[in-house]
Design a protein around this motif. Sequence first.
Motif, short mmCIF file in Angstrom:
data_model
loop_
_atom_site.label_atom_id
_atom_site.label_comp_id
_atom_site.label_asym_id
_atom_site.label_seq_id
_atom_site.Cartn_x
_atom_site.Cartn_y
_atom_site.Cartn_z
N GLY A 1 -13.56 -5.02 18.42
CA GLY A 1 -12.79 -3.82 18.15
C GLY A 1 -12.02 -3.90 16.86
N GLY A 2 -10.80 -3.38 16.88
CA GLY A 2 -9.98 -3.36 15.68
C GLY A 2 -9.44 -4.71 15.28
N GLN A 3 -9.68 -5.77 16.11
CA GLN A 3 -9.21 -7.10 15.75
C GLN A 3 -10.10 -7.75 14.68
OE1 GLN A 3 -9.49 -6.46 19.44
NE2 GLN A 3 -7.55 -5.49 18.95
N GLY A 4 -11.40 -7.59 14.78
CA GLY A 4 -12.30 -8.21 13.82
C GLY A 4 -13.61 -8.62 14.47
N VAL A 5 -14.28 -9.61 13.88
CA VAL A 5 -15.59 -10.03 14.37
C VAL A 5 -15.70 -11.55 14.35
CG1 VAL A 5 -16.72 -7.91 13.57
CG2 VAL A 5 -16.70 -9.92 12.09
N ALA B 1 -10.34 -7.69 11.07
CA ALA B 1 -10.64 -6.37 10.50
C ALA B 1 -9.46 -5.89 9.67
CB ALA B 1 -10.93 -5.38 11.63
N ARG B 2 -9.76 -5.07 8.68
CA ARG B 2 -8.70 -4.45 7.90
C ARG B 2 -8.04 -3.35 8.75
NH1 ARG B 2 -10.92 -1.97 2.69
NH2 ARG B 2 -11.68 -4.07 2.40
N GLN B 3 -6.76 -3.21 8.61
CA GLN B 3 -6.01 -2.22 9.37
C GLN B 3 -6.04 -0.88 8.65
OE1 GLN B 3 -4.82 -3.06 12.53
NE2 GLN B 3 -6.09 -4.82 11.96
N VAL B 4 -6.43 0.15 9.36
CA VAL B 4 -6.55 1.48 8.76
C VAL B 4 -5.94 2.51 9.70
CG1 VAL B 4 -8.66 0.88 7.51
CG2 VAL B 4 -8.83 1.89 9.81
N GLU B 5 -5.69 3.68 9.16
CA GLU B 5 -5.24 4.80 9.98
C GLU B 5 -6.47 5.46 10.59
OE1 GLU B 5 -2.75 9.01 9.61
OE2 GLU B 5 -2.63 7.51 8.01
N VAL C 1 -19.66 0.85 -3.11
CA VAL C 1 -18.45 0.46 -2.37
C VAL C 1 -18.54 -0.98 -1.89
CG1 VAL C 1 -18.14 2.85 -1.59
CG2 VAL C 1 -19.15 1.18 -0.04
N LEU C 2 -19.73 -1.55 -1.87
CA LEU C 2 -19.90 -2.93 -1.42
C LEU C 2 -19.93 -3.92 -2.58
CD1 LEU C 2 -22.52 -2.42 1.43
CD2 LEU C 2 -20.04 -2.60 1.59
N ASP C 3 -19.78 -3.42 -3.80
CA ASP C 3 -19.80 -4.31 -4.95
C ASP C 3 -18.61 -5.27 -4.95
OD1 ASP C 3 -22.13 -3.18 -5.82
OD2 ASP C 3 -21.18 -1.84 -7.27
N GLU C 4 -17.47 -4.77 -4.49
CA GLU C 4 -16.28 -5.61 -4.44
C GLU C 4 -15.76 -5.61 -3.00
OE1 GLU C 4 -13.40 -4.35 -7.24
OE2 GLU C 4 -14.71 -4.57 -8.98
N ILE C 5 -15.64 -6.77 -2.44
CA ILE C 5 -15.15 -6.92 -1.07
C ILE C 5 -13.77 -7.57 -1.12
CG2 ILE C 5 -15.58 -7.94 1.18
CD1 ILE C 5 -17.59 -5.79 0.38
N ASN C 6 -12.79 -6.90 -0.54
CA ASN C 6 -11.44 -7.45 -0.54
C ASN C 6 -11.36 -8.71 0.30
OD1 ASN C 6 -10.57 -5.33 -2.12
ND2 ASN C 6 -9.91 -4.10 -0.37
N ASP C 7 -10.46 -9.60 -0.07
CA ASP C 7 -10.24 -10.81 0.72
C ASP C 7 -9.60 -10.44 2.06
OD1 ASP C 7 -9.29 -12.69 -2.21
OD2 ASP C 7 -11.25 -12.46 -1.25
N PHE C 8 -9.88 -11.22 3.06
CA PHE C 8 -9.30 -11.01 4.38
C PHE C 8 -8.40 -12.19 4.73
CE2 PHE C 8 -11.56 -7.34 6.01
CZ PHE C 8 -12.62 -7.26 5.14
#
Length: 381
Positions: free
Chosen positions: A282-286, A299-303, A358-365
């Motif tokens: 879910g919203g926690q991640g994988v 997972a990244r936190q979003v509205e 949009v997949l060219d740059e992936i933010n760090d987690f």
Amino acid sequence: MTEPSKKEQLYQLIRANPFISQQDLAIELRLSRSAVAGHIAGLIRERRLLGRAYVLPDKRPIVCIGAANLDRKLRTLAPLRLGTSNPASAEEVFGGVARNIAENLIRLAIPSALLTALGTDAAGRALADHAEAAGIDLRGSLHVADCATGTYTAVLDADGEMTVALADMALYDRLTPAFLASRLPQRSAAAMTVADLNLPRDAVALLLADARHEAVPLVIVAVSQPKMARLPADLHGLRLLILNRGELETRVGRALPTEDDVAAACREVQAQGARDVIVTCGGQGVFHTSAGRLAWLPARQVEVVDVTGAGDAFAAAVCWSLYQGSDDLGLACRRGLKVAAMTLESQDTVSPVLAADVLDEINDFDLNAPLFPAPGAPLIG
């Protein structure tokens, strides 16, 4: 020698780099963005490009097999109260796990074909028209006159969270081993096969048997805990299984409350023949398997606007990453989490702003995030 026209120069640039942006094309050719868009539209009309994602006809597609539904979403306008009438808003959209994955792949500039079953009713015709307009190859699908097109009805609360969903998927029992065998030439020409578990169990078994003998990687995406019964015991030939934690619990027949429990269950699934496993939480991640161990990505936190389709977007981005030739499942999951987040922030089942760049740059987690935060986060699995 006559210099090639601007349209031909543009076509050659796209052939060299199918993910090139319209802005880069405009700069390279010294054209306006509107002129570039006009040339692209002309190439699409000529069938030299397929759809809006600069898909070249000679690229091997990903074949998606499974559901294509008419999705009905009912959103309550106040906190849901059971046992009484609730004021709600309603909308109808195109859905189905395999169909959603195919559309996401098209938006990510990967050619995709969809093998599904459609009724000859108005919903089936609308689904077919939408797929064609999106650039999805639907030519191998089955059209059935005596059965209604599949439907999925989700009831969402005022925060966009799903409270209950009802699915009429009987039509997909027509996707038999005989039907899939008749589409073997199309499937053999694919770069990858992605199947959802709306397929009958014996059809999934055929795909696994073919994967053991063909060079086409097979990815299976679970759809619900009840339909885990459609996954055969022998998973040899399976490149990747994507499922959520509840579905994994159903597969192994026990609760999985800790990371060690999930890791043991993944090892069990790998012993059954699957090369790799991704477990969405879910919203926690994988979780994902990696070189004999289990790795975690939060997972990244979003509205959250709407959870519908986020898991399918995640699966599509993972497949996109594998399609590029990378076996880095961690990178694939980071890409999947990004696209899932975009979908959660959208009212649409497939994000309209999704594109390959949009997949060219992936933010760090934050890899030190807790494994299981408090419940209530949006599900993407």
